[in-house]
Design an enzyme around this catalytic site. Structure first.
Site, PDB file in Angstrom:
ATOM      1  N   CYS A   2       8.135  -4.697 -12.042  1.00  0.00           N
ATOM      2  CA  CYS A   2       9.361  -5.484 -12.244  1.00  0.00           C
ATOM      3  C   CYS A   2      10.209  -5.553 -10.973  1.00  0.00           C
ATOM      4  CB  CYS A   2      10.224  -4.854 -13.322  1.00  0.00           C
ATOM      5  SG  CYS A   2       9.380  -4.658 -14.878  1.00  0.00           S
ATOM      6  N   ARG A  27       5.592  -8.263  -5.978  1.00  0.00           N
ATOM      7  CA  ARG A  27       5.510  -7.007  -6.728  1.00  0.00           C
ATOM      8  C   ARG A  27       4.655  -7.151  -7.982  1.00  0.00           C
ATOM      9  NH1 ARG A  27       9.611  -3.190  -5.748  1.00  0.00           N
ATOM     10  NH2 ARG A  27       9.809  -2.686  -7.942  1.00  0.00           N
ATOM     11  N   TRP A  75       7.016  -7.126 -15.350  1.00  0.00           N
ATOM     12  CA  TRP A  75       5.602  -6.762 -15.428  1.00  0.00           C
ATOM     13  C   TRP A  75       5.485  -5.920 -16.689  1.00  0.00           C
ATOM     14  CZ3 TRP A  75       2.437  -2.262 -14.847  1.00  0.00           C
ATOM     15  CH2 TRP A  75       1.093  -2.537 -14.566  1.00  0.00           C
ATOM     16  N   ASN A  99      14.259  -2.043 -14.296  1.00  0.00           N
ATOM     17  CA  ASN A  99      12.921  -1.749 -13.775  1.00  0.00           C
ATOM     18  C   ASN A  99      12.696  -0.252 -13.982  1.00  0.00           C
ATOM     19  OD1 ASN A  99      10.618  -1.335 -12.211  1.00  0.00           O
ATOM     20  ND2 ASN A  99      11.731  -1.401 -10.273  1.00  0.00           N
ATOM     21  N   GLY A 100      11.560   0.101 -14.579  1.00  0.00           N
ATOM     22  CA  GLY A 100      11.275   1.517 -14.835  1.00  0.00           C
ATOM     23  C   GLY A 100      10.875   1.690 -16.292  1.00  0.00           C
ATOM     24  N   GLU A 479     -12.965   0.778  -0.373  1.00  0.00           N
ATOM     25  CA  GLU A 479     -11.900  -0.195  -0.127  1.00  0.00           C
ATOM     26  C   GLU A 479     -12.432  -1.630  -0.234  1.00  0.00           C
ATOM     27  OE1 GLU A 479      -8.872  -0.231  -0.172  1.00  0.00           O
ATOM     28  OE2 GLU A 479      -8.216  -1.958   0.991  1.00  0.00           O
ATOM     29  N   LYS A 483     -11.056  -4.349  -2.896  1.00  0.00           N
ATOM     30  CA  LYS A 483     -10.548  -5.668  -2.486  1.00  0.00           C
ATOM     31  C   LYS A 483     -11.223  -6.754  -3.326  1.00  0.00           C
ATOM     32  CE  LYS A 483      -7.711  -5.016  -0.909  1.00  0.00           C
ATOM     33  NZ  LYS A 483      -7.168  -3.712  -0.585  1.00  0.00           N
ATOM     34  N   GLU A 486     -10.106  -6.699  -7.012  1.00  0.00           N
ATOM     35  CA  GLU A 486      -8.721  -7.115  -7.206  1.00  0.00           C
ATOM     36  C   GLU A 486      -8.551  -8.623  -7.239  1.00  0.00           C
ATOM     37  OE1 GLU A 486      -6.889  -4.732  -3.880  1.00  0.00           O
ATOM     38  OE2 GLU A 486      -5.384  -4.382  -5.416  1.00  0.00           O
ATOM     39  N   HIS A 502     -29.256   8.856  -6.963  1.00  0.00           N
ATOM     40  CA  HIS A 502     -28.911   9.818  -8.010  1.00  0.00           C
ATOM     41  C   HIS A 502     -28.445   9.115  -9.282  1.00  0.00           C
ATOM     42  CE1 HIS A 502     -29.557  13.089  -5.271  1.00  0.00           C
ATOM     43  NE2 HIS A 502     -28.826  12.444  -4.373  1.00  0.00           N
ATOM     44  N   LYS A 598       2.385  -5.332  -6.934  1.00  0.00           N
ATOM     45  CA  LYS A 598       2.365  -4.841  -5.556  1.00  0.00           C
ATOM     46  C   LYS A 598       2.876  -3.412  -5.472  1.00  0.00           C
ATOM     47  CE  LYS A 598       1.879  -5.139  -1.113  1.00  0.00           C
ATOM     48  NZ  LYS A 598       0.496  -5.006  -0.643  1.00  0.00           N
TER      49      LYS A 598
HETATM   50  C1  AGP Z   1      -4.154  -2.334  -2.807  1.00  0.00           C
HETATM   51  O1  AGP Z   1      -4.875  -3.493  -2.564  1.00  0.00           O
HETATM   52  C2  AGP Z   1      -3.670  -2.175  -4.127  1.00  0.00           C
HETATM   53  N1  AGP Z   1      -2.972  -3.301  -4.579  1.00  0.00           N
HETATM   54  C3  AGP Z   1      -3.195  -0.833  -4.626  1.00  0.00           C
HETATM   55  O2  AGP Z   1      -4.344  -0.084  -4.811  1.00  0.00           O
HETATM   56  C4  AGP Z   1      -2.188  -0.005  -3.788  1.00  0.00           C
HETATM   57  O3  AGP Z   1      -2.779   0.427  -2.618  1.00  0.00           O
HETATM   58  C5  AGP Z   1      -1.695   1.177  -4.646  1.00  0.00           C
HETATM   59  O4  AGP Z   1      -1.034   0.693  -5.770  1.00  0.00           O
HETATM   60  C6  AGP Z   1      -0.819   2.136  -3.884  1.00  0.00           C
HETATM   61  O5  AGP Z   1       0.328   1.519  -3.408  1.00  0.00           O
HETATM   62  P1  AGP Z   1       1.193   2.163  -2.262  1.00  0.00           P
HETATM   63  O6  AGP Z   1       0.356   2.214  -1.046  1.00  0.00           O
HETATM   64  O7  AGP Z   1       2.374   1.236  -2.118  1.00  0.00           O
HETATM   65  O8  AGP Z   1       1.597   3.530  -2.721  1.00  0.00           O
END
Ligand code: AGP
Length: 603
Positions: A2, A27, A75, A99-100, A479, A483, A486, A502, A598
């Site tokens: 949010c 976000r 969100w 937010n929270g 990673e 990517k 996501e 394995h 985000k």
């Molecule tokens: C990255 O592509 C992601 N969207 C996500 O994994 C992100 O890295 C994670 O939420 C941690 O966020 P931060 O680095 O702001 O703590």
């Protein structure tokens, strides 16, 4: 997660609120809303989906003259993403955004319902506005009612409340979730979940701390914590909004991939020196008495932490462990005082990571934050911090934040190595030279981009992707897979190459795509045999290497180099572009992928 904006002043508040919400889109959200209070009347608009839907709904609404307004991108946590659940939430005469997560909302809701209050939404937030109005019946002022309300809430909240009867006022409170309060030239007041909505409007800002609450009106700002009035401490805000625009790229993610070379130069600046690594922001005494390093993070930042664990043990010869923050919180971990606790976060606000930092501090450990956002909660809380200097990252899929985190951690491993006398000056000098080469390998070559774009059409289906690599190329494989997941919504997993036989190799067939990270400067032959095993089982292989691999179906060639970390960074760019182009071909929203946020400020 949010996002909150607020405005008090004489300008057109609708535009300021909507503009601010656009700045917070990164976000992640699934509905949005605004409430404007002017001449004792509320105008309220909410819409599900993209912000454009809210913009369409408000196109005939104007609010010339003095007004107060609050806005929100939601969100969904409690209750589906519907208009009814979207913020602002209404009491009888007041609106709130939040937010929270209010952890005791069920008890509070029950008490209020027993007292005859009707609830409209399924959210936890709605209790705030009803509780405020309930308290208002017996309180001596709206401020007293607000203060009492806040003291009853448990959990995390950044919240703004506006109410009839105090038409020229915004009440605010912050606990756990981020909130910034800015002031502009004419005494106008602005609120935002980050400073992005304030830039260009407010000239200075207060980064609110946990427990802060108060009131703003035309007369000024009153700030309290623990029932005591606090003095106001302002920081200057940048006036440059340009850095947050797309600069002609199709997506923020693409712009951020292309920016990596430049931001990396900033990351290295003043730190890579002739004799060694220099961090002005930390004191060598941070490492005194330290026998272990514990790195803790989430998502992409966790992958940087994993990468760093290889470098710390290899160069600094210090025992290093890595923890996923959400797991670490509840595992009742052993926290020993000779451990340096390092959290890594792009935003500095990720709830799980932030909580582990609090745990480590409480246990008396020395703490260090590696972060991209100055003044973020983690930066403020830890003993020391190193900023990654990547600039605002807007794409939900992290790119330049990852690159700069890895570079900072690599530098930190050498800094620690020197303090511990664990590598020779000759080796340090060699690596300093290599570090200076990173911006060069991060430069995106247009032809390479075009080749990967063409190749991407062959990777839009299948029953899954394996990204594989050894050593630091294993976290890079994780990673790469993250990517792709996501932004393409295709199933992808990262594995250590040697682990395939394995179990996972059972999945191998032509519709199983293997993206093989094959650096020539680190364990090439070992990785090669693992990839051969997959190729022998007919998996479709895309090899990323500077060397031609004769069993591959496709190749992405990188520049030959003399250091595996340079191969690491060039492969990272190739993986980012591959995910981007697959996502584009699939017609997905690259910058705001479904279900993602985000900044994950709830656990
Ligand atoms: C990255 O592509 C992601 N969207 C996500 O994994 C992100 O890295 C994670 O939420 C941690 O966020 P931060 O680095 O702001 O703590």
């Amino acid at each position: 997660m949010c996002g909150i904006v607020g405005y008090l002043g004489k300008n057109e508040s609708k535009n300021i609120l909507l503009d601010g919400l656009s700045e917070l889109e990164y976000r992640g959200y699934d509905s949005a809303g605004i409430a404007v209070l002017q001449d004792k009347n509320f105008s309220i608009y909410k819409a599900v989906g993209k912000l454009q839907n809210l913009k369409d709904k408000t196109k005939d609404f104007t609010s010339e003259g003095f007004s107060v307004g609050i806005g929100h991108t939601r969100w969904a946590t409690h209750g589906k993403p519907t208009e009814l659940n979207a913020h602002p939430h209404l009491g009888e005469n007041s609106y709130v955004v939040h937010n929270g997560i209010i952890e005791n909302y069920q008890e509070l809701k029950k008490e209020l319902q027993d007292a005859g209050v009707a609830f409209l939404s399924q959210t936890d937030t709605e209790v705030i506005v009803h509780l405020f109005e309930h308290n208002l019946k017996t309180a001596s002022s709206a401020f007293d009612a607000f203060e009492k309300t806040i003291s009853t809430l448990e959990g995390a909240y950044a919240t703004l409340l506006v109410t009839k009867g105090e038409e020229e006022t915004i009440f605010f409170a912050k606990q756990g979730s981020p909130m910034i309060l800015g002031t502009g030239k004419n005494g106008d007041k602005y609120f935002g979940s980050s400073d992005a909505p304030l830039i260009g409007f407010a000239s200075e800002a207060i980064y609110l701390s946990d427990g802060d609450y108060g009131v703003v009106n035309n007369e000024g700002i009153k700030l309290y914590n623990d029932k005591k009035e606090k003095s106001l401490s302002f920081s200057k805000l940048s006036e440059n909004r340009l850095s947050a625009q797309k600069d002609g790229f199709r997506f923020f993610m693409e712009k951020e991939i292309y920016e990596q070379s430049d931001v990396m130069s900033d990351t290295l600046m003043g730190r890579v020196q002739d004799e060694g690594i220099n961090f002005d922001e930390i004191d060598p005494s941070l490492f005194e008495g330290i026998n272990e390093i514990k790195l803790c993070a989430c998502g992409t930042s966790y992958h940087s932490a994993l990468t760093a664990s290889y470098l710390f043990e290899r160069y600094a010869k210090v025992r290093t462990s890595v923890e996923v923050a959400s797991e670490f919180r509840y595992k009742e971990p052993l926290l020993l005082k000779d451990t340096l606790f390092i959290v890594i976060s792009q935003s500095g606000e990720t709830a799980d990571t932030l909580e582990t930092l609090k745990m480590a501090k409480k246990a008396g450990l020395k703490t260090l934050t590696i972060c991209n956002v100055d003044n973020s909660s983690m930066v403020r809380l830890s003993n020391a911090s190193i900023l990654t200097r990547a600039g605002i990252e807007k794409g939900v899929a992290s790119t330049k934040a990852f690159a700069t985190q890895v570079a900072v951690l690599w530098m930190l491993s050498l800094y620690t190595a020197k303090l511990r006398n664990s590598i020779s000056q000759e080796e340090i000098t060699k690596q300093l030279h290599t570090l200076r080469e990173i911006p060069k390998v991060l430069k995106v070559d247009d032809e390479q981009h075009e080749r990967i774009k063409r190749l991407s059409k062959r990777y839009l289906h299948g029953h899954g992707f394996f990204f594989i690599g050894r050593d630091v190329f294993f976290p890079l494989a994780l990673e790469g897979a993250l990517k792709l997941k996501e932004i393409s919504y295709l199933h992808a997993e990262g594995y250590p190459s040697g682990e395939m036989k394995h179990g996972p190799i059972a999945l191998a067939d032509p519709e199983l795509f293997t993206i093989a990270l094959m650096p020539t400067e680190l364990l090439y032959e070992k990785t090669k045999s693992n990839v051969e095993e997959l190729s022998a089982r007919d998996s479709t292989i895309c090899a990323i290497s500077s060397k031609k691999f004769d069993k591959s179906d496709d190749d992405i060639f990188i520049t030959p180099s003399d250091h595996y970390m340079l191969e690491f960074f060039e492969m990272m760019v190739a993986l980012q572009i591959l995910s981007l182009e697959i996502s584009v071909r699939l017609g997905n929203d690259v910058d705001m992928p479904r279900n993602l946020a985000k900044s994950v400020t709830v656990e």
